[in-house]
Write an enzyme that holds these catalytic residues in place. Structure first.
Site, short mmCIF file in Angstrom:
data_model
loop_
_atom_site.label_atom_id
_atom_site.label_comp_id
_atom_site.label_asym_id
_atom_site.label_seq_id
_atom_site.Cartn_x
_atom_site.Cartn_y
_atom_site.Cartn_z
N SER A 252 0.84 -1.19 0.00
CA SER A 252 0.00 0.00 0.00
C SER A 252 0.88 1.24 0.00
O SER A 252 2.10 1.14 0.06
CB SER A 252 -0.91 0.01 1.23
N LYS A 253 0.22 2.38 -0.05
CA LYS A 253 0.98 3.64 -0.09
C LYS A 253 1.93 3.75 1.09
O LYS A 253 2.94 4.44 1.03
CB LYS A 253 0.06 4.88 -0.06
N ARG A 254 1.56 3.08 2.15
CA ARG A 254 2.41 3.12 3.34
C ARG A 254 3.81 2.61 3.06
O ARG A 254 4.76 2.91 3.78
CB ARG A 254 1.81 2.27 4.46
N HIS A 255 3.93 1.78 2.02
CA HIS A 255 5.23 1.18 1.71
C HIS A 255 6.07 2.03 0.77
O HIS A 255 7.06 1.55 0.24
CB HIS A 255 5.02 -0.20 1.10
N GLY A 256 5.65 3.28 0.54
CA GLY A 256 6.42 4.12 -0.37
C GLY A 256 5.80 4.15 -1.75
O GLY A 256 4.59 4.00 -1.88
#
Length: 480
Positions: A252-256
């Site tokens: 997800s976006k959380r991973h960059g």
RNA sequence: GGCGCGUUCGUCUAGCGGCCCAGGACGCCGCCCUCUCAAGGCGGAGAUCGCGGGUUCGAAUCCCGCACGCGCUACCA
């Protein structure tokens, strides 16, 4: 019957690489079978819409070079391809289900539902709708209707029996029907839920294979039950593994950087992204790793899709990118590089850029590395750092003299090219009693301002005689 | 909690009963090449195949438990 697959993105944000891997598998499957690849926009969640999502999605498709046969922009015989324009269709089908007793109106307030769930959890019971409205009497129903009470429509799940999904990736999966509650198929805002809408659309659009993310596995039982209620033959299902972040959680976006546009900006080639994405979850069963889209189309098969999620590893993606960069003919690489050039290099002509491309080809993994590696080709002065010019084992005077001597050589070189310059400079080393490494590094810094560059004399050749001489003399001056 | 899916080197994976005391690739380490940086070549370290039982002459491969991870359990998709 010919193959028809679809992807059903919801316009809730930027196009995500995880979704695209799923899209890619659908696309490959369609192309392999000479079938149709359909894009359908699932915008039944009014609250989560993000403007521009569809445009960004189509842009990503274009960049990757993937085409679609029906959907936005191109239309098609099964339209409209946007769910919010198909509301009447869902209402018609919901009515059908209600009149046949497969679904019912539910007047329960969200407050009651929340309280119910809290109670169930407190008692450690599995949460779920208690089917209160399923058993309403004729009179109670009429009262609610007369009062114009807001309602949703719920599917009446069979109370017993079991349902099996013959999954193309996972094999047979079976559930007991009693573990399901009566899920909502039509919301009180009169929009259908995903469960109802996607299914009606898939049927009406004659979709033959539903290849979607594994998060849908547990819903597949609901979907099959719905097909049965409608009296329709379900499509074939294949639940594809997720792309994971380094923490093994769904990417997800959380991973960059996860949206396709970011990969483009970061200097990745569509070929490399596609190649790597396809190998995350699918393997050819051979040692081959580099595949063109055409080869993928030929060799792809659902049987070889892994059921387990895969961590999306940028390091290996980088390697693929490097492989593709090296595979291009220099003029092609030059064209790819152009959008990434530093401002000063924007007006470079194709011939010059091609020579530069040839020098960079073995040295970059990402097109975004181009600016820092090429800036000295486009600037007037490189302001070499004297401490880099004179390194241990040599003196300022020595280097200054060597640089002037080099300038003389460059001025006199006939012709002015790598093959003439290199031997001449090696002789110079002997004459001056300096090691080639020392001389060459000094010259390198003088001409480029950097300690790591493409081969020296080829760089000089591209730089041109005039600029090379000027830089060498300037550097010598700096050492005064 | 319930249900479901998953589990081979750090990572992506090959393997579908003996060819495997597990092969390839990325990454890592070393060597070679070399004007720097790369690229390339060669070599190396790295997996008690999640754990425990079975079945079998023989299991990473088949069966059963368990553990762990993930997903679903919304008027989100």
């Amino acid at each position: 019957m010919s193959v028809r697959v679809r992807i059903a993105p919801s316009p809730t944000g930027l196009p995500h690489v995880g979704n695209f891997r799923t899209f890619l598998f659908n696309w490959l499957f369609a192309r392999q079978h000479g079938g149709a690849f359909v894009i359908r926009i699932e915008d039944t969640d009014q609250a989560r819409q993000v403007p521009g999502s569809v445009e960004a999605l189509l842009e990503a498709f274009e960049w990757l070079g993937l085409s679609w046969d029906e959907g936005p922009l191109v239309g098609g015989p099964y339209g409209p391809y946007v769910q919010s324009e198909r509301l009447s269709i869902y209402h018609r089908h919901t009515d059908q289900l209600v009149s046949e007793g497969h679904a019912y109106k539910c007047y329960c307030s969200s407050e009651r539902l929340t309280a119910l769930r809290a109670e169930q959890q407190a008692r450690k019971e599995p949460p779920g709708y208690d089917r209160l409205c399923r058993n309403l009497s004729q009179r109670e129903r009429a009262e609610h209707e007369a009062g114009g009470d807001p309602h949703v429509v719920r599917f009446a799940v069979p109370l017993d029996g079991s349902t099996t999904c013959h999954d193309l990736v996972h094999g047979d999966i079976t559930w007991e029907n009693r573990v399901l509650d009566d899920f909502v198929i039509l919301k009180s805002d009169t929009f259908p839920t995903y469960h109802l809408a996607h299914l009606v659309d898939d049927h009406l659009m004659e979709i033959t294979h539903v290849l979607r993310g594994e998060q849908w596995i547990s819903s597949a039982t609901r979907h099959i039950l719905l097909y049965q209620a409608f009296g329709w033959t379900p499509p074939l299902f294949g639940h594809l593994p997720d792309l994971l972040g380094p923490d093994r959680k769904k990417l997800s976006k959380r991973h960059g950087a996860t949206d396709i546009g970011e990969f483009k900006r970061a200097g990745y080639l569509p070929e490399a992204l596609l190649n790597y994405m396809a190998l995350c979850g699918w393997s050819p069963g051979t040692d081959e790793e580099i595949f063109s889209l055409d080869q993928f189309i030929k060799q792809f098969s659902l049987e070889r899709v892994s059921p387990a999620g895969a961590i999306f590893d940028h390091t290996k993606l980088d390697w693929f990118n490097g492989q593709y960069i090296r595979s291009f003919a220099p003029p092609d690489l030059a064209a790819r590089m152009r959008p990434y050039l530093p401002a000063a290099g924007e007006r470079a002509d194709d011939a010059d850029l091609t020579e530069i491309a040839a020098l960079l080809q073995d040295r970059i993994k990402l097109l975004s590395e181009v600016p820092e590696l090429t800036d000295f080709f486009f600037t007037d002065s490189v302001n070499p750092d004297p401490s880099l010019l004179v390194r241990s084992g040599t003196t300022r005077d020595q280097i200054a003299e060597a640089l002037r001597a080099s300038a003389d050589l460059v001025e006199a070189a006939q012709p002015f090219d790598h093959d003439t310059l290199e031997p001449a400079h090696r002789e110079l080393c002997e004459r001056l009693g300096i090691k080639a490494t020392q001389l060459f590094m000094a010259i390198r810094v003088a001409c480029t301002g950097k300690t790591a560059t493409p081969p020296l004399f080829e760089t000089m050749q591209v730089l041109g005689r005039e600029r090379t001489v000027k830089r060498l003399r300037e550097a010598a001056e700096r050492l005064r």
